[in-house]
Design an enzyme around this catalytic site. Structure first.
Site, mmCIF file in Angstrom:
data_model
loop_
_atom_site.group_PDB
_atom_site.id
_atom_site.type_symbol
_atom_site.label_atom_id
_atom_site.label_comp_id
_atom_site.label_asym_id
_atom_site.label_seq_id
_atom_site.Cartn_x
_atom_site.Cartn_y
_atom_site.Cartn_z
ATOM 1 N N ASN A 6 -38.101 10.042 -7.698
ATOM 2 C CA ASN A 6 -38.124 9.714 -9.132
ATOM 3 C C ASN A 6 -37.248 8.468 -9.355
ATOM 4 O OD1 ASN A 6 -37.177 9.582 -11.847
ATOM 5 N ND2 ASN A 6 -37.957 11.639 -12.195
ATOM 6 N N HIS A 9 -34.132 6.116 -12.945
ATOM 7 C CA HIS A 9 -32.808 5.534 -13.187
ATOM 8 C C HIS A 9 -32.668 4.104 -12.670
ATOM 9 C CE1 HIS A 9 -31.734 8.968 -15.307
ATOM 10 N NE2 HIS A 9 -31.901 9.778 -14.282
ATOM 11 N N HIS A 42 -40.892 9.358 -15.377
ATOM 12 C CA HIS A 42 -41.015 10.106 -16.624
ATOM 13 C C HIS A 42 -41.106 9.090 -17.758
ATOM 14 C CE1 HIS A 42 -39.110 13.446 -19.380
ATOM 15 N NE2 HIS A 42 -40.227 12.953 -19.871
ATOM 16 N N ARG A 44 -40.796 8.711 -21.192
ATOM 17 C CA ARG A 44 -40.296 9.501 -22.328
ATOM 18 C C ARG A 44 -40.816 8.922 -23.628
ATOM 19 N NH1 ARG A 44 -35.763 12.989 -20.646
ATOM 20 N NH2 ARG A 44 -35.703 13.537 -22.828
ATOM 21 N N ARG A 48 -36.674 5.438 -23.167
ATOM 22 C CA ARG A 48 -35.283 5.034 -22.893
ATOM 23 C C ARG A 48 -35.108 4.402 -21.527
ATOM 24 N NH1 ARG A 48 -32.418 10.915 -22.301
ATOM 25 N NH2 ARG A 48 -33.333 11.150 -24.356
ATOM 26 N N GLU A 69 -44.601 12.057 -15.214
ATOM 27 C CA GLU A 69 -44.065 13.146 -16.051
ATOM 28 C C GLU A 69 -44.196 12.743 -17.506
ATOM 29 O OE1 GLU A 69 -40.002 13.915 -15.142
ATOM 30 O OE2 GLU A 69 -40.417 14.393 -13.065
ATOM 31 N N THR A 100 -34.032 16.243 -18.754
ATOM 32 C CA THR A 100 -34.832 17.429 -19.063
ATOM 33 C C THR A 100 -33.997 18.689 -18.838
ATOM 34 O OG1 THR A 100 -36.626 16.151 -18.099
ATOM 35 C CG2 THR A 100 -37.119 18.419 -18.698
ATOM 36 N N GLU A 150 -43.920 23.080 -10.990
ATOM 37 C CA GLU A 150 -42.685 22.549 -10.418
ATOM 38 C C GLU A 150 -41.570 23.461 -10.893
ATOM 39 O OE1 GLU A 150 -41.790 18.382 -10.989
ATOM 40 O OE2 GLU A 150 -39.668 18.728 -10.557
ATOM 41 N N HIS A 189 -35.087 18.895 -9.754
ATOM 42 C CA HIS A 189 -34.061 18.694 -10.782
ATOM 43 C C HIS A 189 -32.677 19.072 -10.248
ATOM 44 C CE1 HIS A 189 -32.109 18.171 -14.597
ATOM 45 N NE2 HIS A 189 -33.219 17.599 -15.010
HETATM 46 N N1 PXP Z 1 -38.401 17.027 -11.934
HETATM 47 C C1 PXP Z 1 -38.505 16.873 -13.278
HETATM 48 C C2 PXP Z 1 -39.623 17.566 -13.977
HETATM 49 C C3 PXP Z 1 -37.603 16.058 -13.990
HETATM 50 O O1 PXP Z 1 -37.745 15.921 -15.328
HETATM 51 C C4 PXP Z 1 -36.594 15.378 -13.277
HETATM 52 C C5 PXP Z 1 -35.651 14.487 -14.012
HETATM 53 O O2 PXP Z 1 -36.322 13.467 -14.633
HETATM 54 C C6 PXP Z 1 -36.542 15.549 -11.892
HETATM 55 C C7 PXP Z 1 -37.428 16.391 -11.242
HETATM 56 C C8 PXP Z 1 -35.534 14.826 -11.048
HETATM 57 O O3 PXP Z 1 -34.264 15.306 -11.345
HETATM 58 P P1 PXP Z 1 -33.007 14.569 -10.733
HETATM 59 O O4 PXP Z 1 -32.976 13.196 -11.295
HETATM 60 O O5 PXP Z 1 -31.863 15.436 -11.174
HETATM 61 O O6 PXP Z 1 -33.192 14.554 -9.239
#
Ligand code: PXP
Length: 256
Positions: A6, A9, A42, A44, A48, A69, A100, A150, A189
């Site tokens: 992901n 960031h 994601h 959003r 953001r 996402e 999330t 998930e 997550h």
């Molecule tokens: N899975 C989902 C559905 C999420 O919303 C996120 C965060 O955007 C992640 C996984 C990844 O989480 P992390 O950034 O804490 O690894």
């Protein structure tokens, strides 16, 4: 076990200055070179971090599957259907949250999710629902016709000691129930280099989504290396788990 990275960031750093660097599209390519099996973003509603342009360019640039996402809204469904990612993961969204916070509340509030799931499936997009590892919600996800769930690993990530072991059992039970009901099982997550091993070893789980920890490490060591190191930990955890199952099997077969 597939590792989806992901890269939200990377876009967070760019948006801090509203400039054009670092580009998440370049980051995605580096993540792929490090061994990522897919890229997750994601989009959003408040935009953001990830922007519409990122999703569009990622769809056309990356070689691995794109997992988008989104919240279950008609605007997001339209964007997803116009873009055509490999997979869409529906997530709950609150504007005030930092990230999330929980899984989809499917038991009481499935009404928004069901039509979006149907629309995505019509276009042949693989669907996944981000849910808490709760048997009632796993069953509801199967009833709604999602391809995958998930499992939210946030509570596991926040727990320690005995509680963490209990959270692993909870995730394992949810993964097994999901498989029995014909769902593909993913997890994610809050996973880090330190805590990922027991989740990577979950039987029946086929995909992990990891963002913040890998992007944080990438700031120090580079994204390609950060992804490669995470893949290696996951591989070792999987091999260890497979070895343990084989040993148990052999002990059973040869035992008295
Ligand atoms: N899975 C989902 C559905 C999420 O919303 C996120 C965060 O955007 C992640 C996984 C990844 O989480 P992390 O950034 O804490 O690894």
């Amino acid at each position: 076990m597939r590792l989806y990275i992901n890269i939200d960031h990377v876009a967070t750093v760019r948006q801090a200055r509203r400039t054009d660097e670092p580009d998440p599209v370049r980051a995605a390519v580096l993540a792929e070179l490090g061994g990522a099996d897919g890229i997750t973003v994601h989009l959003r509603e408040d935009r953001r971090h990830v922007q519409d342009r990122d999703v569009e360019l990622l769809r056309r640039t990356i070689r691995t599957p794109l997992n988008l996402e989104i919240a279950a809204t008609s605007e997001m469904e339209r964007i997803a259907r116009d873009t055509g990612p490999h997979q869409v993961t529906l997530v709950p969204e609150r504007r005030e949250e930092i990230t999330t916070e929980g899984g989809l509340a499917l038991v009481d509030a499935a009404s928004a999710v069901a039509p979006v799931l149907r629309g995505l499936a019509e276009d042949g997009i693989r669907t996944s629902l981000f849910i808490d590892p709760d048997p009632r919600i796993v069953r509801r996800a199967a009833e709604l016709g999602a391809v995958a769930v998930e499992l939210h690993t946030g509570e596991f990530a926040n727990a320690d000691g005995v509680d963490r072991a209990r959270q692993v059992e909870r995730l394992q039970a949810a993964a097994e129930l999901g498989r029995e009901l014909g769902l593909a099982v993913h997890a994610g997550h809050g996973l880090t280099y330190e805590n990922v091993a027991p989740v990577a070893a979950l039987r029946g789980c086929e995909e992990l989504n990891i963002g913040h920890s890998v992007v944080s490490r990438a700031v120090l060591v580079g994204l390609e290396r950060a992804v490669r190191e995470m893949k290696q930990i996951i591989r070792l955890a999987r091999e260890g788990a497979a070895g343990a199952v084989e040993e148990r099997g052999a002990a059973g077969a040869d035992g008295p």
